[in-house]
Design a protein around this motif. Structure first.
Motif, mmCIF file in Angstrom:
data_model
loop_
_atom_site.group_PDB
_atom_site.id
_atom_site.type_symbol
_atom_site.label_atom_id
_atom_site.label_comp_id
_atom_site.label_asym_id
_atom_site.label_seq_id
_atom_site.Cartn_x
_atom_site.Cartn_y
_atom_site.Cartn_z
ATOM 1 N N GLN A 167 0.836 -1.205 0.000
ATOM 2 C CA GLN A 167 0.000 0.000 0.000
ATOM 3 C C GLN A 167 0.873 1.258 0.000
ATOM 4 O O GLN A 167 0.613 2.194 -0.756
ATOM 5 N N GLY A 185 2.099 2.093 -3.249
ATOM 6 C CA GLY A 185 1.066 2.463 -4.202
ATOM 7 C C GLY A 185 0.647 1.341 -5.134
ATOM 8 O O GLY A 185 0.080 1.592 -6.199
ATOM 9 N N VAL A 209 -1.253 -1.536 -4.075
ATOM 10 C CA VAL A 209 -2.587 -2.024 -3.718
ATOM 11 C C VAL A 209 -3.330 -0.948 -2.943
ATOM 12 O O VAL A 209 -2.716 -0.063 -2.326
ATOM 13 N N GLU A 210 -4.632 -1.072 -2.992
ATOM 14 C CA GLU A 210 -5.495 -0.179 -2.215
ATOM 15 C C GLU A 210 -6.277 -1.055 -1.246
ATOM 16 O O GLU A 210 -6.773 -2.118 -1.616
ATOM 17 N N THR A 252 -9.488 -1.051 1.252
ATOM 18 C CA THR A 252 -10.706 -0.325 1.611
ATOM 19 C C THR A 252 -11.532 -1.165 2.572
ATOM 20 O O THR A 252 -11.473 -2.405 2.553
ATOM 21 N N THR A 281 -7.344 -4.289 -3.541
ATOM 22 C CA THR A 281 -7.472 -4.126 -4.982
ATOM 23 C C THR A 281 -6.141 -3.635 -5.526
ATOM 24 O O THR A 281 -5.491 -2.792 -4.913
ATOM 25 N N LEU A 282 -5.751 -4.169 -6.689
ATOM 26 C CA LEU A 282 -4.556 -3.644 -7.353
ATOM 27 C C LEU A 282 -4.825 -2.225 -7.838
ATOM 28 O O LEU A 282 -5.891 -1.941 -8.369
ATOM 29 N N THR A 283 -3.858 -1.352 -7.655
ATOM 30 C CA THR A 283 -3.947 -0.015 -8.228
ATOM 31 C C THR A 283 -3.472 -0.089 -9.681
ATOM 32 O O THR A 283 -2.972 -1.131 -10.130
ATOM 33 N N THR A 284 -3.578 1.009 -10.390
ATOM 34 C CA THR A 284 -3.066 1.058 -11.761
ATOM 35 C C THR A 284 -1.570 0.779 -11.767
ATOM 36 O O THR A 284 -1.078 0.017 -12.609
ATOM 37 N N ASP A 285 -0.839 1.378 -10.816
ATOM 38 C CA ASP A 285 0.611 1.115 -10.726
ATOM 39 C C ASP A 285 0.876 -0.359 -10.435
ATOM 40 O O ASP A 285 1.821 -0.947 -10.969
#
Length: 100
Positions: A33, A36, A38-39, A41, A53-57
Motif C-alpha cells: 500500500q 502504491g 494495492v489499495e 478499503t 485491490t490492485l492499483t493502476t501502478d
C-alpha cells in the motif's frame, strides 16, 4: 499476483491464496500500500474486513513482471517441445495444489 488472478479480495482470502499467516499479511499489505501497488478499503458489508485491490501502478508492475517471467521461462524451457512444457506446467500446478 494473486490479486491480478482473482481480482479484488478480502485480506483473509489473500492470506489463504499466498499461504501466509493473516497476521503477517498485514505487514506485507502495508508495504504494498505504501508503494502504491494495492489499495485497502473497508468492506461496507462488514466494517471489520478489508478489501484489497490492485492499483493502476500495481497492475502495470504485474504486467512487467509477467513479461519478465515469460522471457525467463522461454529460456529455461526452450529445449522442451510444447507438449512437454504443458505436461510440466500441469505437474507443477498439481504439486502447488497439494501444498494448499
Amino acid at each position: 499476483m494473486s490479486l491480478g488472478r482473482v481480482g479484488p479480495a478480502h485480506q483473509q482470502r489473500v492470506s489463504e491464496l499466498i499461504g501466509v499467516d493473516p497476521r503477517n499479511t498485514v505487514a506485507v499489505v502495508g508495504l504494498l500500500q505504501r508503494r502504491g501497488l494495492v489499495e485497502r478499503t473497508v468492506d461496507p458489508a462488514d466494517r471489520r474486513r478489508h478489501t484489497l485491490t490492485l492499483t493502476t501502478d500495481g497492475a502495470d508492475l504485474l504486467a512487467k513482471l509477467r513479461a519478465q517471467i515469460d522471457a525467463v521461462e522461454a529460456v529455461m524451457l526452450g529445449g522442451l517441445p510444447g507438449h512437454e512444457r504443458d505436461q510440466l506446467h500441469g505437474l507443477l500446478r498439481r504439486l502447488a495444489d497439494t501444498l494448499h
